[in-house]
Design an enzyme around this catalytic site. Structure first.
Site, PDB file in Angstrom:
ATOM      1  N   ASP A  55      -6.991   3.430   7.801  1.00 28.58           N
ATOM      2  CA  ASP A  55      -6.088   4.549   7.502  1.00 28.58           C
ATOM      3  C   ASP A  55      -6.918   5.769   7.101  1.00 28.58           C
ATOM      4  O   ASP A  55      -7.385   5.852   5.962  1.00 28.58           O
ATOM      5  CB  ASP A  55      -5.136   4.167   6.368  1.00 28.58           C
ATOM      6  CG  ASP A  55      -4.196   5.321   6.048  1.00 28.58           C
ATOM      7  OD1 ASP A  55      -3.498   5.772   6.972  1.00 28.58           O
ATOM      8  OD2 ASP A  55      -4.184   5.796   4.886  1.00 28.58           O
ATOM      9  N   TYR A  60      -8.918  13.677   3.633  1.00 29.61           N
ATOM     10  CA  TYR A  60      -9.775  12.817   2.799  1.00 29.61           C
ATOM     11  C   TYR A  60     -11.233  13.286   2.828  1.00 29.61           C
ATOM     12  O   TYR A  60     -12.057  12.804   2.050  1.00 29.61           O
ATOM     13  CB  TYR A  60      -9.684  11.343   3.220  1.00 29.61           C
ATOM     14  CG  TYR A  60      -8.301  10.725   3.078  1.00 29.61           C
ATOM     15  CD1 TYR A  60      -7.316  11.338   2.299  1.00 29.61           C
ATOM     16  CD2 TYR A  60      -7.964   9.545   3.727  1.00 29.61           C
ATOM     17  CE1 TYR A  60      -6.043  10.785   2.181  1.00 29.61           C
ATOM     18  CE2 TYR A  60      -6.696   8.985   3.615  1.00 29.61           C
ATOM     19  CZ  TYR A  60      -5.741   9.610   2.843  1.00 29.61           C
ATOM     20  OH  TYR A  60      -4.489   9.062   2.735  1.00 29.61           O
ATOM     21  N   LYS A  89      -4.168  11.703  10.033  1.00 27.69           N
ATOM     22  CA  LYS A  89      -3.000  12.492   9.612  1.00 27.69           C
ATOM     23  C   LYS A  89      -3.309  13.976   9.647  1.00 27.69           C
ATOM     24  O   LYS A  89      -4.440  14.378   9.333  1.00 27.69           O
ATOM     25  CB  LYS A  89      -2.591  12.124   8.177  1.00 27.69           C
ATOM     26  CG  LYS A  89      -2.541  10.637   7.896  1.00 27.69           C
ATOM     27  CD  LYS A  89      -2.033  10.332   6.501  1.00 27.69           C
ATOM     28  CE  LYS A  89      -2.245   8.878   6.141  1.00 27.69           C
ATOM     29  NZ  LYS A  89      -3.576   8.541   5.649  1.00 27.69           N
ATOM     30  N   HIS A 120       1.283  13.980   7.416  1.00 28.64           N
ATOM     31  CA  HIS A 120       0.937  13.438   6.098  1.00 28.64           C
ATOM     32  C   HIS A 120       2.047  13.670   5.068  1.00 28.64           C
ATOM     33  O   HIS A 120       2.411  12.781   4.306  1.00 28.64           O
ATOM     34  CB  HIS A 120      -0.373  14.098   5.639  1.00 28.64           C
ATOM     35  CG  HIS A 120      -1.170  13.294   4.690  1.00 28.64           C
ATOM     36  ND1 HIS A 120      -2.545  13.306   4.671  1.00 28.64           N
ATOM     37  CD2 HIS A 120      -0.804  12.444   3.697  1.00 28.64           C
ATOM     38  CE1 HIS A 120      -2.984  12.497   3.724  1.00 28.64           C
ATOM     39  NE2 HIS A 120      -1.956  11.971   3.116  1.00 28.64           N
TER      40      HIS A 120
HETATM   41  N1  LIG Z   1       0.111   8.741   3.172  1.00 31.54           N
HETATM   42  C1  LIG Z   1      -0.207   9.126   1.950  1.00 31.54           C
HETATM   43  O1  LIG Z   1       0.291  10.156   1.449  1.00 31.54           O
HETATM   44  C2  LIG Z   1      -1.151   8.298   1.120  1.00 31.54           C
HETATM   45  C3  LIG Z   1      -1.181   8.502  -0.258  1.00 31.54           C
HETATM   46  C4  LIG Z   1      -2.059   7.721  -1.023  1.00 31.54           C
HETATM   47  C5  LIG Z   1      -2.857   6.757  -0.408  1.00 31.54           C
HETATM   48  N2  LIG Z   1      -2.819   6.595   0.949  1.00 31.54           N
HETATM   49  C6  LIG Z   1      -3.681   5.578   1.620  1.00 31.54           C
HETATM   50  O2  LIG Z   1      -3.519   4.328   0.941  1.00 31.54           O
HETATM   51  C7  LIG Z   1      -4.799   3.798   0.625  1.00 31.54           C
HETATM   52  C8  LIG Z   1      -4.718   2.894  -0.580  1.00 31.54           C
HETATM   53  O3  LIG Z   1      -4.298   3.572  -1.748  1.00 31.54           O
HETATM   54  P1  LIG Z   1      -5.246   3.726  -3.008  1.00 31.54           P
HETATM   55  O4  LIG Z   1      -6.633   3.703  -2.541  1.00 31.54           O
HETATM   56  O5  LIG Z   1      -4.799   4.920  -3.773  1.00 31.54           O
HETATM   57  O6  LIG Z   1      -4.830   2.498  -3.927  1.00 31.54           O
HETATM   58  P2  LIG Z   1      -4.916   0.906  -3.900  1.00 31.54           P
HETATM   59  O7  LIG Z   1      -5.379   0.399  -2.592  1.00 31.54           O
HETATM   60  O8  LIG Z   1      -3.614   0.426  -4.441  1.00 31.54           O
HETATM   61  O9  LIG Z   1      -6.010   0.638  -5.041  1.00 31.54           O
HETATM   62  C9  LIG Z   1      -7.373   0.773  -4.782  1.00 31.54           C
HETATM   63  C10 LIG Z   1      -8.193   0.231  -5.951  1.00 31.54           C
HETATM   64  O10 LIG Z   1      -7.802  -1.116  -6.239  1.00 31.54           O
HETATM   65  C11 LIG Z   1      -8.928  -1.878  -6.629  1.00 31.54           C
HETATM   66  N3  LIG Z   1      -9.018  -3.085  -5.777  1.00 31.54           N
HETATM   67  C12 LIG Z   1      -8.949  -3.163  -4.418  1.00 31.54           C
HETATM   68  N4  LIG Z   1      -9.063  -4.443  -4.009  1.00 31.54           N
HETATM   69  C13 LIG Z   1      -9.216  -5.194  -5.112  1.00 31.54           C
HETATM   70  C14 LIG Z   1      -9.418  -6.581  -5.353  1.00 31.54           C
HETATM   71  N5  LIG Z   1      -9.444  -7.473  -4.351  1.00 31.54           N
HETATM   72  N6  LIG Z   1      -9.568  -6.995  -6.630  1.00 31.54           N
HETATM   73  C15 LIG Z   1      -9.544  -6.112  -7.650  1.00 31.54           C
HETATM   74  N7  LIG Z   1      -9.358  -4.793  -7.502  1.00 31.54           N
HETATM   75  C16 LIG Z   1      -9.201  -4.344  -6.252  1.00 31.54           C
HETATM   76  C17 LIG Z   1     -10.169  -1.007  -6.432  1.00 31.54           C
HETATM   77  O11 LIG Z   1     -10.585  -0.568  -7.710  1.00 31.54           O
HETATM   78  P3  LIG Z   1     -12.108  -0.806  -8.208  1.00 31.54           P
HETATM   79  O12 LIG Z   1     -12.965   0.074  -7.348  1.00 31.54           O
HETATM   80  O13 LIG Z   1     -12.064  -0.396  -9.648  1.00 31.54           O
HETATM   81  O14 LIG Z   1     -12.392  -2.271  -8.010  1.00 31.54           O
HETATM   82  C18 LIG Z   1      -9.658   0.174  -5.620  1.00 31.54           C
HETATM   83  O15 LIG Z   1     -10.307   1.381  -5.920  1.00 31.54           O
HETATM   84  C19 LIG Z   1      -5.665   5.069   0.435  1.00 31.54           C
HETATM   85  O16 LIG Z   1      -7.047   4.776   0.471  1.00 31.54           O
HETATM   86  C20 LIG Z   1      -5.174   5.901   1.589  1.00 31.54           C
HETATM   87  O17 LIG Z   1      -5.783   5.496   2.808  1.00 31.54           O
HETATM   88  C21 LIG Z   1      -1.951   7.334   1.716  1.00 31.54           C
END
Ligand SMILES: NC(=O)c1ccc[n+]([C@@H]2O[C@H](COP(=O)([O-])OP(=O)(O)OC[C@H]3O[C@@H](n4cnc5c(N)ncnc54)[C@H](OP(=O)(O)O)[C@@H]3O)[C@@H](O)[C@H]2O)c1
Length: 336
Positions: A55, A60, A89, A120
């Site tokens: 994604d 980004y 996006k 987006h």
């Molecule tokens: N369309 C949109 O508007 C939009 C908005 C927001 C996000 N997104 C997309 O969604 C993706 C995911 O969202 P996000 O990155 O904000 O949040 P997320 O995936 O819910 O959380 C990411 C964090 O969770 C921890 N983590 C991941 N796997 C783990 C595991 N197996 N065990 C323990 N901790 C774990 C890591 O922290 P640590 O580094 O501390 O371990 C990581 O930094 C983004 O990267 C982006 O591509 C899209």
């Protein structure tokens, strides 16, 4: 245990076009904490571990480095282009220049075409990177059906030109979808939406499924590393709830992984982010075996707290009351 997971064993979701895509992907938003080098290194590792869906997004700020990683993987024969599902996006400030934005993403990502290209946010409101969470851009305005359809039409042209295979939407609401879907010539295949145990958006989820639009869940773990501007004192840490902790203990897994299992079993495609190999490998592996029981799924269903994390306050127009105005919570599209 090997860190390679055969991508063919990872379950697939079928889009309304008949195309099959993985039931889980990897996020690439560095959340203002992780550098483009760290994120692209994770993508390189993830491809080699068996991830086939990424994604990405212009905003980004790391598509060029991720593109180098894709190119190297193609050149080294690690993966073929057609085996990847690459998402990108168009950012809010390019709604009138979608082709230019898409061409830049394709060039940066070195991927020839985008598999799913998302709008987006459904409005052209934007904020300067790193700006104060309470600042309002005087050019910001409420959602406009006409403006959205104009942006979407440009995406439809990109499908015809072969620059993108499918169109996606993101951060939508049911009133906005009701207003725009009948006007679209090519229906969107997917909708990115915030989805985690304490924010399940059941009504929107059901609406999308009923309209053959695949929900893609962002922040599936509750985004513990999200930018400071998206951290509010009232937010709940999903993976620290006793229910998630208890289920994690029963499976001998981290509660983050339980959140992903729940997501896949419920039917959305989660796109978790991590730069740590142990984490992103376990995130992919968890889709293969050891499903949650019905009782565990029911227990997670009770965690709904309407806890939206990306409130979008930086996109508000001057006369808006607060961030709730962005999400049509009264059932109609908010006007100025
Ligand atoms: N369309 C949109 O508007 C939009 C908005 C927001 C996000 N997104 C997309 O969604 C993706 C995911 O969202 P996000 O990155 O904000 O949040 P997320 O995936 O819910 O959380 C990411 C964090 O969770 C921890 N983590 C991941 N796997 C783990 C595991 N197996 N065990 C323990 N901790 C774990 C890591 O922290 P640590 O580094 O501390 O371990 C990581 O930094 C983004 O990267 C982006 O591509 C899209």
């Amino acid at each position: 245990m090997s860190n390679f997971i055969n991508p063919e064993l990872v379950p697939k979701k079928k889009l309304y076009t008949g195309e099959k895509i993985p039931c889980i992907g990897m996020g690439t938003f560095g959340s203002d904490r992780f550098t483009p080098e760290q994120v692209s290194a994770a993508v390189a590792g993830a491809i080699r571990c068996g991830y086939r869906m990424f994604d990405c997004a212009a905003c980004y700020g790391n598509e060029d480095l991720i593109g180098e990683v894709f190119q190297a993987a193609f050149d080294e024969g690690v993966v073929k282009r057609e085996e990847l599902c690459i998402m990108s996006k168009v950012w809010n400030d390019m709604h009138e220049r979608v082709e230019e934005s898409c061409r830049k993403s394709v060039k940066d990502l070195k991927c020839e075409y985008i598999d799913i290209f998302f709008i987006h946010w459904p409005f052209p409101n934007y904020h300067a990177p790193g700006c104060d969470g309470d600042s309002r851009n005087p050019d910001s305005r409420p959602f406009s059906v006409e403006e959205f359809v104009n942006t979407y039409r440009q995406c439809e042209d990109l499908v015809k030109k072969g620059l993108i295979k499918n169109i996606g939407i993101s951060n939508m609401t049911i009133p906005k979808l009701e207003a725009v879907l009948p006007k679209l010539n090519i229906q969107p295949v997917a909708c990115e939406m915030e989805l985690h145990p304490c924010f399940q958006q059941q009504e929107l989820f059901d609406y999308l499924v009923a309209h053959n639009i695949q929900p893609i869940g962002f922040m599936p773990i509750g985004s513990p590393t999200r930018p400071e501007r998206d951290m509010m004192p009232e937010d709940i840490a999903d993976i620290q709830t006793p229910e998630m902790q208890a289920i994690a203990k029963a499976h001998n897994l981290h509660p983050a992984v339980i959140a992903l299992k729940w997501a896949v079993q419920r039917g959305q495609i989660p796109i978790p982010f991590s730069i740590h190999e142990l984490e992103y490998v376990s995130n992919l592996r968890c889709t293969l075996a050891d499903p949650l029981t019905k009782e565990e799924m029911d227990s997670i269903a009770t965690l709904e707290r309407n806890n939206r994390l990306v409130k979008g306050q930086v996109f508000l127009w001057e006369s808006a009351k607060d961030w709730h105005d962005l999400w049509d919570e009264d059932g109609f599209i908010q006007k100025a």
